[in-house]
Design a protein around this motif. Sequence first.
Motif, PDB file in Angstrom:
ATOM      1  N   ALA A 215       0.942  -1.096  -0.365  1.00  0.00           N
ATOM      2  CA  ALA A 215      -0.388  -0.437   0.246  1.00  0.00           C
ATOM      3  C   ALA A 215       0.764   0.819   0.167  1.00  0.00           C
ATOM      4  O   ALA A 215       0.862   2.475  -0.679  1.00  0.00           O
ATOM      5  CB  ALA A 215      -1.056   0.128   1.276  1.00  0.00           C
ATOM      6  N   ARG A 216       2.119   1.206   0.426  1.00  0.00           N
ATOM      7  CA  ARG A 216       2.304   2.425   1.154  1.00  0.00           C
ATOM      8  C   ARG A 216       3.616   2.106  -0.093  1.00  0.00           C
ATOM      9  O   ARG A 216       3.578   3.663  -0.927  1.00  0.00           O
ATOM     10  CB  ARG A 216       3.736   2.047   1.879  1.00  0.00           C
ATOM     11  CG  ARG A 216       2.617   2.440   3.462  1.00  0.00           C
ATOM     12  CD  ARG A 216       3.850   3.275   4.585  1.00  0.00           C
ATOM     13  NE  ARG A 216       4.602   1.379   4.681  1.00  0.00           N
ATOM     14  CZ  ARG A 216       5.536   2.173   5.202  1.00  0.00           C
ATOM     15  NH1 ARG A 216       6.657   3.069   4.903  1.00  0.00           N
ATOM     16  NH2 ARG A 216       6.392   0.520   5.882  1.00  0.00           N
ATOM     17  N   SER A 217       4.111   1.474  -0.960  1.00  0.00           N
ATOM     18  CA  SER A 217       5.382   1.278  -1.764  1.00  0.00           C
ATOM     19  C   SER A 217       4.283   2.200  -3.299  1.00  0.00           C
ATOM     20  O   SER A 217       4.959   2.958  -4.008  1.00  0.00           O
ATOM     21  CB  SER A 217       5.274   0.429  -2.475  1.00  0.00           C
ATOM     22  OG  SER A 217       6.962  -0.244  -1.367  1.00  0.00           O
ATOM     23  N   LEU A 218       2.721   1.164  -3.200  1.00  0.00           N
ATOM     24  CA  LEU A 218       2.480   1.906  -4.589  1.00  0.00           C
ATOM     25  C   LEU A 218       1.778   3.379  -4.404  1.00  0.00           C
ATOM     26  O   LEU A 218       1.676   4.220  -5.379  1.00  0.00           O
ATOM     27  CB  LEU A 218       0.907   1.110  -4.768  1.00  0.00           C
ATOM     28  CG  LEU A 218       0.820  -0.619  -4.588  1.00  0.00           C
ATOM     29  CD1 LEU A 218      -0.016  -0.694  -5.356  1.00  0.00           C
ATOM     30  CD2 LEU A 218       2.204  -0.752  -6.025  1.00  0.00           C
ATOM     31  N   ALA A 219       1.441   3.336  -3.187  1.00  0.00           N
ATOM     32  CA  ALA A 219       1.580   5.414  -2.736  1.00  0.00           C
ATOM     33  C   ALA A 219       2.532   6.401  -3.129  1.00  0.00           C
ATOM     34  O   ALA A 219       2.569   6.929  -3.266  1.00  0.00           O
ATOM     35  CB  ALA A 219       0.512   5.665  -1.729  1.00  0.00           C
ATOM     36  N   GLY A 221       4.573   5.425  -5.419  1.00  0.00           N
ATOM     37  CA  GLY A 221       5.427   5.665  -6.354  1.00  0.00           C
ATOM     38  C   GLY A 221       6.742   4.610  -6.048  1.00  0.00           C
ATOM     39  O   GLY A 221       7.736   4.924  -7.137  1.00  0.00           O
ATOM     40  N   SER A 222       7.677   4.546  -5.016  1.00  0.00           N
ATOM     41  CA  SER A 222       8.719   3.450  -5.380  1.00  0.00           C
ATOM     42  C   SER A 222       9.196   2.893  -3.740  1.00  0.00           C
ATOM     43  O   SER A 222       7.882   2.776  -3.483  1.00  0.00           O
ATOM     44  CB  SER A 222       9.871   4.098  -5.091  1.00  0.00           C
ATOM     45  OG  SER A 222       9.217   5.397  -3.483  1.00  0.00           O
ATOM     46  N   LEU A 223       9.509   1.605  -4.156  1.00  0.00           N
ATOM     47  CA  LEU A 223       9.412   1.015  -2.722  1.00  0.00           C
ATOM     48  C   LEU A 223       9.750   1.223  -1.370  1.00  0.00           C
ATOM     49  O   LEU A 223      10.716   2.075  -1.484  1.00  0.00           O
ATOM     50  CB  LEU A 223      10.196  -0.643  -3.175  1.00  0.00           C
ATOM     51  CG  LEU A 223      10.181  -1.363  -4.370  1.00  0.00           C
ATOM     52  CD1 LEU A 223      11.133  -1.885  -4.848  1.00  0.00           C
ATOM     53  CD2 LEU A 223       8.787  -2.519  -4.230  1.00  0.00           C
ATOM     54  N   GLN A 224       9.219   0.681  -0.677  1.00  0.00           N
ATOM     55  CA  GLN A 224       8.691   1.314   0.714  1.00  0.00           C
ATOM     56  C   GLN A 224       9.286  -0.161   1.608  1.00  0.00           C
ATOM     57  O   GLN A 224       8.316  -0.478   2.407  1.00  0.00           O
ATOM     58  CB  GLN A 224       8.092   2.239   1.384  1.00  0.00           C
ATOM     59  CG  GLN A 224       7.273   2.621   0.842  1.00  0.00           C
ATOM     60  CD  GLN A 224       7.923   4.083   0.666  1.00  0.00           C
ATOM     61  OE1 GLN A 224       8.823   4.846   1.760  1.00  0.00           O
ATOM     62  NE2 GLN A 224       8.459   4.630  -1.011  1.00  0.00           N
ATOM     63  N   GLY A 235       2.031 -15.468   5.034  1.00  0.00           N
ATOM     64  CA  GLY A 235       2.565 -16.268   3.572  1.00  0.00           C
ATOM     65  C   GLY A 235       2.570 -14.344   3.622  1.00  0.00           C
ATOM     66  O   GLY A 235       2.895 -14.802   2.112  1.00  0.00           O
ATOM     67  N   LEU A 236       2.257 -13.174   4.007  1.00  0.00           N
ATOM     68  CA  LEU A 236       2.337 -11.970   3.619  1.00  0.00           C
ATOM     69  C   LEU A 236       2.880 -11.415   4.031  1.00  0.00           C
ATOM     70  O   LEU A 236       2.810  -9.943   4.128  1.00  0.00           O
ATOM     71  CB  LEU A 236       0.972 -12.045   3.132  1.00  0.00           C
ATOM     72  CG  LEU A 236      -0.562 -12.368   3.148  1.00  0.00           C
ATOM     73  CD1 LEU A 236      -1.360 -11.230   3.232  1.00  0.00           C
ATOM     74  CD2 LEU A 236      -0.252 -12.464   1.652  1.00  0.00           C
ATOM     75  N   ARG A 237       3.945 -12.360   5.024  1.00  0.00           N
ATOM     76  CA  ARG A 237       4.778 -11.316   5.362  1.00  0.00           C
ATOM     77  C   ARG A 237       6.138 -10.399   4.843  1.00  0.00           C
ATOM     78  O   ARG A 237       6.513  -9.551   5.488  1.00  0.00           O
ATOM     79  CB  ARG A 237       5.412 -11.684   7.143  1.00  0.00           C
ATOM     80  CG  ARG A 237       4.192 -11.958   7.577  1.00  0.00           C
ATOM     81  CD  ARG A 237       5.131 -12.784   8.790  1.00  0.00           C
ATOM     82  NE  ARG A 237       3.940 -13.317   9.432  1.00  0.00           N
ATOM     83  CZ  ARG A 237       3.901 -14.503  10.818  1.00  0.00           C
ATOM     84  NH1 ARG A 237       4.845 -15.242  10.735  1.00  0.00           N
ATOM     85  NH2 ARG A 237       2.909 -15.032  11.069  1.00  0.00           N
ATOM     86  N   GLY A 238       6.225 -10.860   4.043  1.00  0.00           N
ATOM     87  CA  GLY A 238       7.306 -10.497   3.038  1.00  0.00           C
ATOM     88  C   GLY A 238       7.204  -9.091   2.142  1.00  0.00           C
ATOM     89  O   GLY A 238       6.022  -8.238   2.683  1.00  0.00           O
ATOM     90  N   THR A 239       8.238  -8.556   1.647  1.00  0.00           N
ATOM     91  CA  THR A 239       7.713  -7.432   1.576  1.00  0.00           C
ATOM     92  C   THR A 239       8.000  -7.699  -0.685  1.00  0.00           C
ATOM     93  O   THR A 239       8.301  -8.407  -0.956  1.00  0.00           O
ATOM     94  CB  THR A 239       9.924  -6.248   1.089  1.00  0.00           C
ATOM     95  OG1 THR A 239      10.013  -6.921   1.132  1.00  0.00           O
ATOM     96  CG2 THR A 239       9.557  -6.008   2.630  1.00  0.00           C
ATOM     97  N   LEU A 240       7.495  -7.113  -0.869  1.00  0.00           N
ATOM     98  CA  LEU A 240       6.596  -6.880  -2.508  1.00  0.00           C
ATOM     99  C   LEU A 240       8.248  -6.437  -3.716  1.00  0.00           C
ATOM    100  O   LEU A 240       9.393  -5.803  -2.923  1.00  0.00           O
ATOM    101  CB  LEU A 240       6.609  -5.374  -2.585  1.00  0.00           C
ATOM    102  CG  LEU A 240       5.011  -5.029  -4.629  1.00  0.00           C
ATOM    103  CD1 LEU A 240       4.784  -5.771  -4.616  1.00  0.00           C
ATOM    104  CD2 LEU A 240       4.740  -3.547  -4.947  1.00  0.00           C
ATOM    105  N   GLY A 241       8.384  -7.336  -4.044  1.00  0.00           N
ATOM    106  CA  GLY A 241       9.858  -7.571  -5.110  1.00  0.00           C
ATOM    107  C   GLY A 241       9.836  -6.201  -6.302  1.00  0.00           C
ATOM    108  O   GLY A 241       9.075  -5.975  -6.566  1.00  0.00           O
ATOM    109  N   THR A 242      10.755  -6.264  -6.815  1.00  0.00           N
ATOM    110  CA  THR A 242      11.098  -5.030  -7.510  1.00  0.00           C
ATOM    111  C   THR A 242      10.365  -4.985  -8.949  1.00  0.00           C
ATOM    112  O   THR A 242       9.216  -4.429  -9.300  1.00  0.00           O
ATOM    113  CB  THR A 242      13.031  -4.723  -7.696  1.00  0.00           C
ATOM    114  OG1 THR A 242      13.206  -4.484  -6.331  1.00  0.00           O
ATOM    115  CG2 THR A 242      12.797  -4.322  -8.626  1.00  0.00           C
ATOM    116  N   PRO A 243      10.711  -6.966  -9.962  1.00  0.00           N
ATOM    117  CA  PRO A 243       9.723  -6.715 -10.584  1.00  0.00           C
ATOM    118  C   PRO A 243       7.996  -6.741 -10.454  1.00  0.00           C
ATOM    119  O   PRO A 243       7.209  -5.981 -11.105  1.00  0.00           O
ATOM    120  CB  PRO A 243       9.877  -8.033 -11.279  1.00  0.00           C
ATOM    121  CG  PRO A 243      10.179  -8.808 -10.059  1.00  0.00           C
ATOM    122  CD  PRO A 243      10.981  -7.806  -9.441  1.00  0.00           C
TER     123      PRO A 243
END
Lengths: 319, 319
Positions: A215-219, A221-224, A235-243
């Motif tokens: 949510a923070r990264s998409l808001a 515009g860069s990976l947070q 299953g959802l504790r990881g952080t969003l990947g770059t690709p």
Amino acid sequence: MNDSLLPRVDDLLAAAARIAPHAHVTPVLQSQALDQMTGARLAFKAEHLQRGGAFKFRGACNAVWALSEDVAARGVVTHSSGNHGAALALAARTRGITCHVVVPEGAVATKLANIERHGATLWRCAPSIAAREALCAQVQADTGATLVHPYADRQVMAGQGTAALELLHSHGPFDLLVVPVGGGGLAAGTQLAIQAAAPQARLILAEPAGAADTARSLAAGSLQLDFTPDTICDGLRGTLGTPNFALLHGQAEVITVDDAATVQAMRLIWQVLKQVVEPSSAIALAAILAEPARFAGQRVGVVLSGGNVDLGALPWGRA
Amino acid sequence: MNDSLLPRVDDLLAAAARIAPHAHVTPVLQSQALDQMTGARLAFKAEHLQRGGAFKFRGACNAVWALSEDVAARGVVTHSSGNHGAALALAARTRGITCHVVVPEGAVATKLANIERHGATLWRCAPSIAAREALCAQVQADTGATLVHPYADRQVMAGQGTAALELLHSHGPFDLLVVPVGGGGLAAGTQLAIQAAAPQARLILAEPAGAADTARSLAAGSLQLDFTPDTICDGLRGTLGTPNFALLHGQAEVITVDDAATVQAMRLIWQVLKQVVEPSSAIALAAILAEPARFAGQRVGVVLSGGNVDLGALPWGRA
């Protein structure tokens, strides 16, 4: 980033053909009771009934079978004590190749037993990311095995997208698709499926409030990436990947959900759909229940991502 | 007994046609893991996914739609605070007729709420069989409603048999069919389905050791009703009905199972099949696991009879 790391629609279609001999075409479940409760028309893609009990088999299977014969012969390796580790072990077995899984000391014994049951070799390391990556690199160097990352991998993302692709083909059209987001493998793959088969549909990601980096990264515009996850959705504790970020930015919206709402939705799925799903799956229904106005009157596709839950540690007490 | 009380194969076939517009054709589930564990080839008919969460809707629906227009107009009545009460309420609603359900004081609130949710009128009585039958008779006299007994009823038995009939048609042939037995509605209907579509198959009944009147009755050759049930399988506490006995005697064998084995089988079904079933359902798999030599190498059809379980009172503790 390098565009060659991003899967395209033809990767998705190739994945669908590649995994067809190995993966289940999972059923789609519907419920009048849940439709009445939400005011939406819901269709649940039952990936908890996929081989290995989660959609993860799709991506792992695609990655394994996309390797050339000689590369495959040297095996695959990953670091994941969760559903991806078991899925890769299972996928490697369908091709008869070796699978190495690096796991941190202290990982849940039943999950490790599951990975070993599928024939993989376990490599134990200290419970830090540095130790994990170092051991993984060493196994790669020693064996020539190919690393299959749990989500930041082109073939894995393409494979995960086949769940939504099947759902769109069998039960479309949809106005909205809702999937959980952790590292973003399923999310990115689903966005690809929308591109391929339902460009008018919108993607909604359900994310734990205690791990809301997407949510923070998409808001922003860069990976947070600076946060410490605190959620029951293991299953959802990881952080969003770059690709994954590159595919989702500007395309998907996020609804964040607190764990209490996720547990309530999980109980509802067990009681009404009679399906055993894990919290990381149930969060998608929780997101719908959290913002009813957004879903009322809409045709909504949901991916129930997995059902590997520890029955001895259920998050609700005795009545 | 009066043979006109016994359903025949043509009643079963009529039932299948009669309920088709209302009942779900439930899916059939299979599992390599459970096949490996038992050495058998198992196919599970998922009646916990039937409307109302149990096979009971089939018999109730058949009974409701078998009534003539003018008799139906006066409604139906039954005494059951369990799955049959809810099923009859649901079935009555499909025909737009009144449904009365006599329930004992002290019955589980969530089950009563479920019956009311389906539009039935609840009538409360003292928790004795005499009080229940008296109030039921009074409702019949006052309203002209037709009594639909939970299991000792020709149309109910014929309706319950449609689950096995579908299973035989979609996944047959089978060497053995295994279903739970309480009052014997499902058991008698399944015997009828075997007669109709698989005369070479044998019927095995799974019965709680703490309510093993069917085992004793079939062994003795006459109804043995003198016992006090003591089992976690709340759907199987009733005693075998008279017409049910007549259909099963000389035809079926019984395996008795203690509750600990049933709970273990239930946990297995939740974990491996990812399906929420109640103990009264899981007992069928428990019977198979209890006598492996009898099932190894056989093609076995199993009816998962229902999934209405109180999630707040699960029979296993925290790990």
